[in-house]
Design a protein around this motif. Structure first.
Motif, PDB file in Angstrom:
ATOM      1  N   ILE A  12     -10.922   5.550  -2.585  1.00  0.00           N
ATOM      2  CA  ILE A  12     -10.833   4.202  -3.145  1.00  0.00           C
ATOM      3  C   ILE A  12      -9.637   4.159  -4.102  1.00  0.00           C
ATOM      4  N   GLY A  13      -8.828   3.116  -3.947  1.00  0.00           N
ATOM      5  CA  GLY A  13      -7.654   2.954  -4.798  1.00  0.00           C
ATOM      6  C   GLY A  13      -7.707   1.642  -5.548  1.00  0.00           C
ATOM      7  N   ASN A  14      -6.578   1.245  -6.110  1.00  0.00           N
ATOM      8  CA  ASN A  14      -6.502  -0.025  -6.839  1.00  0.00           C
ATOM      9  C   ASN A  14      -6.995  -1.177  -5.967  1.00  0.00           C
ATOM     10  N   ASP A  15      -7.664  -2.112  -6.587  1.00  0.00           N
ATOM     11  CA  ASP A  15      -8.141  -3.326  -5.924  1.00  0.00           C
ATOM     12  C   ASP A  15      -9.017  -3.038  -4.702  1.00  0.00           C
ATOM     13  N   GLY A  16      -9.773  -1.939  -4.733  1.00  0.00           N
ATOM     14  CA  GLY A  16     -10.688  -1.622  -3.642  1.00  0.00           C
ATOM     15  C   GLY A  16     -10.023  -1.085  -2.385  1.00  0.00           C
ATOM     16  N   MET A  17      -8.776  -0.638  -2.493  1.00  0.00           N
ATOM     17  CA  MET A  17      -8.060  -0.108  -1.330  1.00  0.00           C
ATOM     18  C   MET A  17      -8.814   1.095  -0.758  1.00  0.00           C
ATOM     19  N   ASP A  18      -9.066   1.063   0.555  1.00  0.00           N
ATOM     20  CA  ASP A  18      -9.733   2.189   1.202  1.00  0.00           C
ATOM     21  C   ASP A  18      -8.690   3.092   1.873  1.00  0.00           C
ATOM     22  N   ARG A  19      -9.171   4.098   2.550  1.00  0.00           N
ATOM     23  CA  ARG A  19      -8.301   5.094   3.183  1.00  0.00           C
ATOM     24  C   ARG A  19      -7.340   4.454   4.199  1.00  0.00           C
ATOM     25  N   ARG A  20      -7.870   3.606   5.037  1.00  0.00           N
ATOM     26  CA  ARG A  20      -7.051   2.949   6.062  1.00  0.00           C
ATOM     27  C   ARG A  20      -5.983   2.061   5.429  1.00  0.00           C
ATOM     28  N   ALA A  21      -6.385   1.298   4.412  1.00  0.00           N
ATOM     29  CA  ALA A  21      -5.440   0.406   3.736  1.00  0.00           C
ATOM     30  C   ALA A  21      -4.347   1.204   3.014  1.00  0.00           C
ATOM     31  N   ALA A  22      -4.692   2.372   2.471  1.00  0.00           N
ATOM     32  CA  ALA A  22      -3.696   3.219   1.809  1.00  0.00           C
ATOM     33  C   ALA A  22      -2.651   3.690   2.814  1.00  0.00           C
ATOM     34  N   LYS A  23      -3.102   4.093   3.992  1.00  0.00           N
ATOM     35  CA  LYS A  23      -2.165   4.531   5.029  1.00  0.00           C
ATOM     36  C   LYS A  23      -1.274   3.359   5.466  1.00  0.00           C
ATOM     37  N   GLN A  24      -1.861   2.173   5.627  1.00  0.00           N
ATOM     38  CA  GLN A  24      -1.085   0.999   6.028  1.00  0.00           C
ATOM     39  C   GLN A  24      -0.070   0.611   4.961  1.00  0.00           C
ATOM     40  N   LEU A  25      -0.464   0.695   3.692  1.00  0.00           N
ATOM     41  CA  LEU A  25       0.461   0.389   2.602  1.00  0.00           C
ATOM     42  C   LEU A  25       1.634   1.366   2.624  1.00  0.00           C
ATOM     43  N   ALA A  26       1.343   2.649   2.787  1.00  0.00           N
ATOM     44  CA  ALA A  26       2.414   3.647   2.840  1.00  0.00           C
ATOM     45  C   ALA A  26       3.361   3.355   3.997  1.00  0.00           C
ATOM     46  N   ALA A  27       2.803   3.070   5.172  1.00  0.00           N
ATOM     47  CA  ALA A  27       3.639   2.780   6.353  1.00  0.00           C
ATOM     48  C   ALA A  27       4.504   1.550   6.108  1.00  0.00           C
TER      49      ALA A  27
END
Length: 150
Positions: free
Chosen positions: A62-77
């Motif tokens: 879990i990251g900022n603003d409820g970011m999950d694992r999948r969303a973290a990978k998408q943000l990085a990409a």
């Protein structure tokens, strides 16, 4: 002859003690292992590898603003697509163990992005706090929060 056998036994004992000492030195402390994972995260960012970043995350990350694992990978990409040059320069990493299988690592990071020019187009210093959990002998990033420092 008796003295030879004593020397031989002593040599075997010393060899065994040295092997045990080397084995103990080879195993990283939990603090060192967490620092190594933080460095692996920086290396994945420097290599622009969203898959390697995802591999360091716990399944329930879990990251900022409820970011999950999948969303973290998408943000990085997405960031890697937007900026040709990405940089992450870490400040000193402080690690605090919490029990046997959990730790918190705190550090500052200078994040930069650009288009390949001499100076980055964007840059920001962040204060970062990360939570880590030992999963099957490997430290995984459980949580991350970051706030701008400038």
């Amino acid at each position: 002859m008796q003295q030879f056998h004593r020397l031989q036994r002593s040599a075997k004992r010393i060899t065994l003690l040295l092997l045990l000492a080397l084995a103990a030195c080879g195993k990283a402390s939990p603090e060192q292992a967490v620092r190594k994972q933080v460095e692996a995260m920086q290396a994945a960012i420097d290599a622009r590898d969203a898959g390697d970043i995802e591999g360091l995350l716990a399944d329930d990350f879990i990251g900022n603003d409820g970011m999950d694992r999948r969303a973290a990978k998408q943000l990085a990409a997405a960031v890697f697509l937007r900026h040709r040059d990405i940089g992450a320069k870490l400040g000193p990493v402080g690690v605090e163990l919490r029990g046997q299988g959990e730790a918190v690592a705190r550090f500052s990071v200078l994040a930069t992005g650009g288009s390949g020019g001499l100076l980055p187009d964007t840059g920001q210093v962040y204060r970062v706090e990360t939570g880590w959990r030992l999963v099957d002998g490997e430290w995984k990033l459980l949580s991350a929060s970051w706030t701008p420092n400038l």
